[in-house]
Design an enzyme around this catalytic site. Structure first.
Site, PDB file in Angstrom:
ATOM      1  N   ASP A 125       0.862  -1.192   0.110  1.00  0.00           N
ATOM      2  CA  ASP A 125       0.191   0.078   0.015  1.00  0.00           C
ATOM      3  C   ASP A 125       0.819   1.168  -0.116  1.00  0.00           C
ATOM      4  O   ASP A 125       1.393   1.682   1.151  1.00  0.00           O
ATOM      5  CB  ASP A 125      -0.967   0.137   1.337  1.00  0.00           C
ATOM      6  CG  ASP A 125      -1.855   1.229   1.249  1.00  0.00           C
ATOM      7  OD1 ASP A 125      -2.181   1.708   0.232  1.00  0.00           O
ATOM      8  OD2 ASP A 125      -2.727   1.328   2.407  1.00  0.00           O
ATOM      9  N   ASP A 327      -1.902   6.217  -5.682  1.00  0.00           N
ATOM     10  CA  ASP A 327      -2.276   5.220  -4.773  1.00  0.00           C
ATOM     11  C   ASP A 327      -2.252   3.910  -5.166  1.00  0.00           C
ATOM     12  O   ASP A 327      -3.120   3.494  -6.079  1.00  0.00           O
ATOM     13  CB  ASP A 327      -3.563   5.629  -3.903  1.00  0.00           C
ATOM     14  CG  ASP A 327      -3.694   4.686  -2.779  1.00  0.00           C
ATOM     15  OD1 ASP A 327      -3.071   3.882  -2.388  1.00  0.00           O
ATOM     16  OD2 ASP A 327      -5.143   4.661  -2.500  1.00  0.00           O
TER      17      ASP A 327
END
Lengths: 418, 31
Positions: A125, A327
């Site tokens: 992440d 992201d």
């Protein structure tokens, strides 16, 4: 005809759906680079969590969770970091509040933790910082994970971190919550907008990426109370820009450089490579922008979007006012409403030969391709500051529910200011 | 903020150069 070929992808409609094969094609890059890990789709045939059986995730739920993640990113950007202290005993009573939301967390890597090494599958992440895994004992609750839960008492390289340490003080920026003390040991807590959370000891442990890339004393969260959307995986690998993130902690080895490729299909693996090994010479760079003080997101400056070779008529302030970020955990690209409207309008015009159908969840531009063997779709390219022009791959344009419902994989934000 | 999501990143090589303060992209990153 030449111009059309340059500005469009022509693909087999059947290739839009996942392969029915149970085989897995491994990434050559991850197989040959010493600091490289295989990236797999969490639910795909290549996932070690899946026993070779591909599952079909609930797409509507994935998109609902994706919106929760986007909402929390916007909230995080618009608020100062929380400074609440967390404690292990009170953790289940923590209110759900805006933080970094995990969303569907589609991509995982496997790293070795401890001595002897325990292989654990972690969601990677770039939108969060603290690496954590579930640990024994579970003092309150732990969710089901495929691999055995890490037991720090069986590792000779595990150390709890003092609550007076600088690392414990860094938790505020890394998680949004200040660390607290339990018998002089530092307690971390990270909670998410959807009520998922992990609470436990901030600790140091040996991380083994590959046989040749081993790091002692990496700070991570040893979570003894964990709930949420993590079912199957052992935890999360935080790749953000904060000093507690994994890239920051391994900066002496890799200089905060890493790269990845997300596979186009669940039956292929991609790679997550630390350091500069194997990076393509054709990479085009754009500066990281500071989107908001105090956040550790990787900010981008979008300058323009091109559809089918035509630049969309979007004033530059539409992008520059709210800013942008990249992201790995957000599924669908979100655009300012004016930019999305222009993209949708142009894309629909260039897809006018294909019948439209109803939208799903956050996706409102969908096509019924069930009567076609091939489809020609306009290419989409993003221009970033510094001159980088990024043409999306053909798999980066659609989100496929079924062949009769193939949707443009973009959505608009609710507000031009976010 | 606009967010560049992971569907759009598929098959690209995405490079994060934290020390250099830049992010890079190249086509065909999985091959």
């Amino acid at each position: 005809a030449q111009e059309r070929e340059t500005d469009s992808h022509t693909i087999q409609v059947s290739s839009l759906l996942p392969s029915s094969s149970s085989s897995c094609v491994l990434s050559p890059r991850a197989s040959t680079t010493k600091s490289s890990l295989h990236v797999t789709h969490r639910h795909g045939t290549c996932s070690r969590l899946n026993n070779g059986k591909a599952t079909s995730p609930d797409h509507v739920e994935i998109l609902r969770l994706d919106q929760a993640r986007v909402n929390s990113i916007h909230s995080k950007l618009s608020k100062k970091l929380a400074t609440d202290h967390v404690s292990e005993s009170k953790s289940t009573d923590l209110p759900a509040k805006d933080g970094s939301t995990l969303g569907s967390g589609n991509y995982i890597v496997t790293v070795g933790l401890g001595t002897p090494k325990n292989d654990l599958s972690l969601i990677f992440d770039t939108g969060s910082d603290l690496t954590w895994t579930q640990c024994q004992p579970c003092v309150r609750t732990c969710y089901d994970q495929k691999e055995p839960i890490f037991n720090p008492s069986k590792s000779t390289s595990y150390y709890n971190v003092s609550c007076s340490s600088a690392a414990c003080g860094s938790l505020s920026s890394a998680t949004g919550n200040a660390g607290s003390c339990s018998a002089s040991n530092c307690i971390y807590g990270i909670q998410y907008g959807d009520q998922s959370f992990s609470v436990g000891f901030l600790a140091k442990e040996k991380f083994t990426l590959t046989n040749s890339d081993v790091f002692d004393g990496v700070y991570f969260g040893c979570g003894e109370n964990n709930q949420g959307l993590f079912t199957g995986v052992a935890g999360l690998l935080g790749l953000g820009r904060d000093k507690l993130s994994f890239p920051s902690q391994t900066a002496t080895a890799y200089n905060k450089i890493f790269s990845y490729c997300l596979p186009s299909s669940a039956s292929y693996t991609g790679h997550l490579t630390f350091g500069s090994a194997g990076i393509s010479r054709s990479v085009k760079f754009t500066p990281i922008s500071t989107i908001t003080d105090g956040t550790s997101f990787y900010g981008l400056n979008i300058v323009a979007i091109t559809v089918g070779g035509q630049k969309l008529p979007i004033p530059s302030t539409v992008f520059s006012t709210p800013g942008a970020l990249i992201d790995s955990g957000t599924v669908i690209t979100r655009l300012p409403p004016k930019a999305y409207a222009a993209l949708r309008s142009s894309f629909k015009a260039k897809m006018s030969k294909y019948p439209t159908t109803s939208g799903v969840s956050i996706l409102d531009t969908c096509f019924d391709l069930s009567g076609f063997k091939t489809v020609t779709i306009p290419k989409v390219a993003f221009s970033f500051s510094g001159g980088a022009v990024v043409e999306l791959g053909s798999k980066g344009i659609f989100y496929v529910f079924k062949i009769s419902q193939v949707c443009l994989a973009f959505a608009g934000n609710s507000d031009d200011s976010n | 903020a606009a967010i560049f999501g992971n569907v759009q990143q598929q098959t690209l090589e995405v490079v994060y150069d934290g020390a250099g303060g830049r992010v890079g992209f190249a086509p065909n990153g999985c091959s």
